[in-house]
Scaffold this motif. Sequence first.
Motif, PDB file in Angstrom:
ATOM      1  N   LEU A 147       0.865  -1.191   0.000  1.00 52.44           N
ATOM      2  CA  LEU A 147       0.000   0.000   0.000  1.00 52.44           C
ATOM      3  C   LEU A 147       0.894   1.232   0.000  1.00 52.44           C
ATOM      4  N   PRO A 148       0.372   2.352  -0.540  1.00 48.24           N
ATOM      5  CA  PRO A 148       1.192   3.572  -0.596  1.00 48.24           C
ATOM      6  C   PRO A 148       1.650   3.998   0.790  1.00 48.24           C
ATOM      7  N   SER A 149       2.882   4.440   0.849  1.00 45.54           N
ATOM      8  CA  SER A 149       3.396   4.991   2.096  1.00 45.54           C
ATOM      9  C   SER A 149       2.517   6.169   2.516  1.00 45.54           C
ATOM     10  N   GLY A 150       2.227   6.265   3.817  1.00 49.74           N
ATOM     11  CA  GLY A 150       1.361   7.333   4.315  1.00 49.74           C
ATOM     12  C   GLY A 150      -0.097   6.915   4.420  1.00 49.74           C
ATOM     13  N   THR A 151      -0.431   5.693   3.956  1.00 55.43           N
ATOM     14  CA  THR A 151      -1.821   5.227   4.096  1.00 55.43           C
ATOM     15  C   THR A 151      -2.216   5.259   5.574  1.00 55.43           C
ATOM     16  N   ASP A 152      -3.347   5.863   5.858  1.00 53.04           N
ATOM     17  CA  ASP A 152      -3.787   6.046   7.244  1.00 53.04           C
ATOM     18  C   ASP A 152      -4.539   4.789   7.716  1.00 53.04           C
ATOM     19  N   PRO A 153      -3.978   4.047   8.680  1.00 57.21           N
ATOM     20  CA  PRO A 153      -4.645   2.805   9.111  1.00 57.21           C
ATOM     21  C   PRO A 153      -6.083   3.011   9.571  1.00 57.21           C
ATOM     22  N   ALA A 154      -6.323   4.080  10.341  1.00 58.61           N
ATOM     23  CA  ALA A 154      -7.683   4.299  10.855  1.00 58.61           C
ATOM     24  C   ALA A 154      -8.647   4.571   9.700  1.00 58.61           C
ATOM     25  N   GLU A 155      -8.212   5.375   8.725  1.00 55.78           N
ATOM     26  CA  GLU A 155      -9.089   5.655   7.579  1.00 55.78           C
ATOM     27  C   GLU A 155      -9.370   4.386   6.797  1.00 55.78           C
ATOM     28  N   LEU A 156      -8.333   3.575   6.602  1.00 54.32           N
ATOM     29  CA  LEU A 156      -8.525   2.333   5.858  1.00 54.32           C
ATOM     30  C   LEU A 156      -9.517   1.414   6.589  1.00 54.32           C
ATOM     31  N   LEU A 157      -9.340   1.267   7.886  1.00 47.78           N
ATOM     32  CA  LEU A 157     -10.203   0.344   8.624  1.00 47.78           C
ATOM     33  C   LEU A 157     -11.626   0.871   8.727  1.00 47.78           C
ATOM     34  N   LYS A 158     -11.784   2.191   8.767  1.00 52.21           N
ATOM     35  CA  LYS A 158     -13.143   2.751   8.758  1.00 52.21           C
ATOM     36  C   LYS A 158     -13.799   2.540   7.396  1.00 52.21           C
ATOM     37  N   THR A 159     -13.002   2.664   6.337  1.00 53.32           N
ATOM     38  CA  THR A 159     -13.549   2.417   4.990  1.00 53.32           C
ATOM     39  C   THR A 159     -14.001   0.958   4.865  1.00 53.32           C
ATOM     40  N   LEU A 160     -13.223   0.066   5.471  1.00 56.55           N
ATOM     41  CA  LEU A 160     -13.563  -1.359   5.438  1.00 56.55           C
ATOM     42  C   LEU A 160     -14.864  -1.652   6.202  1.00 56.55           C
ATOM     43  N   ALA A 161     -15.012  -1.044   7.355  1.00 60.91           N
ATOM     44  CA  ALA A 161     -16.161  -1.362   8.220  1.00 60.91           C
ATOM     45  C   ALA A 161     -17.433  -0.625   7.813  1.00 60.91           C
ATOM     46  N   ALA A 162     -17.293   0.569   7.215  1.00 60.62           N
ATOM     47  CA  ALA A 162     -18.458   1.452   7.006  1.00 60.62           C
ATOM     48  C   ALA A 162     -19.601   0.797   6.229  1.00 60.62           C
ATOM     49  N   PRO A 163     -19.336   0.100   5.107  1.00 59.57           N
ATOM     50  CA  PRO A 163     -20.469  -0.488   4.369  1.00 59.57           C
ATOM     51  C   PRO A 163     -21.192  -1.585   5.160  1.00 59.57           C
ATOM     52  N   ILE A 164     -20.479  -2.256   6.038  1.00 63.24           N
ATOM     53  CA  ILE A 164     -21.113  -3.296   6.865  1.00 63.24           C
ATOM     54  C   ILE A 164     -22.046  -2.638   7.877  1.00 63.24           C
ATOM     55  N   TYR A 165     -21.568  -1.586   8.542  1.00 61.83           N
ATOM     56  CA  TYR A 165     -22.421  -0.867   9.495  1.00 61.83           C
ATOM     57  C   TYR A 165     -23.608  -0.211   8.797  1.00 61.83           C
ATOM     58  N   LEU A 166     -23.405   0.327   7.589  1.00 62.20           N
ATOM     59  CA  LEU A 166     -24.531   0.954   6.874  1.00 62.20           C
ATOM     60  C   LEU A 166     -25.652  -0.055   6.675  1.00 62.20           C
ATOM     61  N   ARG A 167     -25.296  -1.269   6.273  1.00 63.26           N
ATOM     62  CA  ARG A 167     -26.312  -2.307   6.067  1.00 63.26           C
ATOM     63  C   ARG A 167     -26.966  -2.716   7.380  1.00 63.26           C
ATOM     64  N   LEU A 168     -26.172  -2.824   8.430  1.00 63.47           N
ATOM     65  CA  LEU A 168     -26.744  -3.219   9.724  1.00 63.47           C
ATOM     66  C   LEU A 168     -27.676  -2.156  10.287  1.00 63.47           C
ATOM     67  N   LEU A 169     -27.278  -0.897  10.152  1.00 62.06           N
ATOM     68  CA  LEU A 169     -27.987   0.150  10.904  1.00 62.06           C
ATOM     69  C   LEU A 169     -28.973   0.948  10.078  1.00 62.06           C
ATOM     70  N   ILE A 170     -28.805   0.961   8.767  1.00 63.29           N
ATOM     71  CA  ILE A 170     -29.685   1.808   7.953  1.00 63.29           C
ATOM     72  C   ILE A 170     -30.522   0.985   6.986  1.00 63.29           C
ATOM     73  N   THR A 171     -29.872   0.269   6.092  1.00 59.02           N
ATOM     74  CA  THR A 171     -30.654  -0.356   5.021  1.00 59.02           C
ATOM     75  C   THR A 171     -31.245  -1.691   5.456  1.00 59.02           C
ATOM     76  N   ALA A 172     -30.745  -2.276   6.545  1.00 56.69           N
ATOM     77  CA  ALA A 172     -31.235  -3.565   7.040  1.00 56.69           C
ATOM     78  C   ALA A 172     -31.141  -4.648   5.971  1.00 56.69           C
ATOM     79  N   GLU A 173     -30.165  -4.517   5.061  1.00 58.80           N
ATOM     80  CA  GLU A 173     -29.923  -5.592   4.096  1.00 58.80           C
ATOM     81  C   GLU A 173     -29.159  -6.711   4.791  1.00 58.80           C
ATOM     82  N   PRO A 174     -29.319  -7.952   4.329  1.00 58.68           N
ATOM     83  CA  PRO A 174     -28.507  -9.019   4.912  1.00 58.68           C
ATOM     84  C   PRO A 174     -27.020  -8.789   4.625  1.00 58.68           C
ATOM     85  N   ILE A 175     -26.168  -9.203   5.540  1.00 61.17           N
ATOM     86  CA  ILE A 175     -24.732  -9.127   5.283  1.00 61.17           C
ATOM     87  C   ILE A 175     -24.181 -10.544   5.244  1.00 61.17           C
TER      88      ILE A 175
END
Lengths: 202, 202
Positions: A147-175
């Motif tokens: 990964l590019p030097s300077g990649t922000d771990p917290a930003e990356l991990l939030k990007t990874l988790a965000a679509p899962i939480y969106l489905r759980l908390l807003i759209t109620a789609e199965p994950i």
Amino acid sequence: MESDRPRPIGRGAKVRTAVHAATLAELVDKGYAALSVENVAQRAGVHKTTVYRRWKDRESLLTDALTEHVATDIPIPDTGAIETDLRALARSLVQSFTSPAGQAILAAMFTGAAHLPEIASARRHVFHDRLTRATPVVTRAVERGELPSGTDPAELLKTLAAPIYLRLLITAEPIDEETADRTVRITLAAARSGALRPPQTP
Amino acid sequence: MESDRPRPIGRGAKVRTAVHAATLAELVDKGYAALSVENVAQRAGVHKTTVYRRWKDRESLLTDALTEHVATDIPIPDTGAIETDLRALARSLVQSFTSPAGQAILAAMFTGAAHLPEIASARRHVFHDRLTRATPVVTRAVERGELPSGTDPAELLKTLAAPIYLRLLITAEPIDEETADRTVRITLAAARSGALRPPQTP
């Protein structure tokens, strides 16, 4: 009633573990609304005064049990490659949320007990603990040149988790695993493009 | 008490609009816990039986007012380029959530009234309405050749919104224009890489 004399170290930890486990078991079986210190104590095989000595009410007991549980329920992978590490991480997150315990915890944290300030605070802390524990996954990938030097771990991990939480908390789609694998593809594309470096990085 | 005779068309719509506006104003000023049909009726300048004739209780009134408000509060841009369209969309979303009305709505939907099944349903519907309204932003970009053919508009828009919701609902970090611009960079990188096409697309 128990005495207030100091007890040997070890007993306190055992009581704590038993009471946490009983709290989660009661939550899974009966839900947040029916959770009571009496039932938790009975299930844990301790007197309710033992519970009240450590936790002032069912809310602090619940918050404590949830924080402890979810801080350790996602194993942190080290497969040697960012793609397989992220896939394992995202799939563990999906598995955790779709398990009976995960479903009961979500219902308590985001519905039944959502109005409690302690729970809002627990949500933040739980997420922050997970981020901190998973940070090496990203720093190792940057060190390996994946990964590019300077990649922000917290930003990356939030990007990874965000679509899962969106489905759980807003759209109620199965994950499912495909949800997990898709957020890995999105996150890797974003990271490789440099979009997950701090904005001031050229 | 008002009579039950039919009234001219137009009056009903005006009452509806006035009562919705009063509901949101009460919510912003006093919060969900203090919301009452009496206060809403007084603020709207109608008798409370007029409110009860259309809405069975404060929960259905609230759900209806929220759904109507948030279905139309985000303008759908058409700047001729995907990057500027998505930036406008993400910034509107951030502005909406950070306004006093947006803050009061979030608090009601995710904290005060989170336990109501109608509110869970309203969250899904509101999000789905927003997705549907914004879909042309993505289809136009695919037609202009800015994004890979087969890019899924719903997936793209969920990728755009997810990091904003994560901050609002989990991490409680502040959201601002940089949050909006960053999720645009992430979403565009993912879309251009082909990660936002359905999995079966080669």
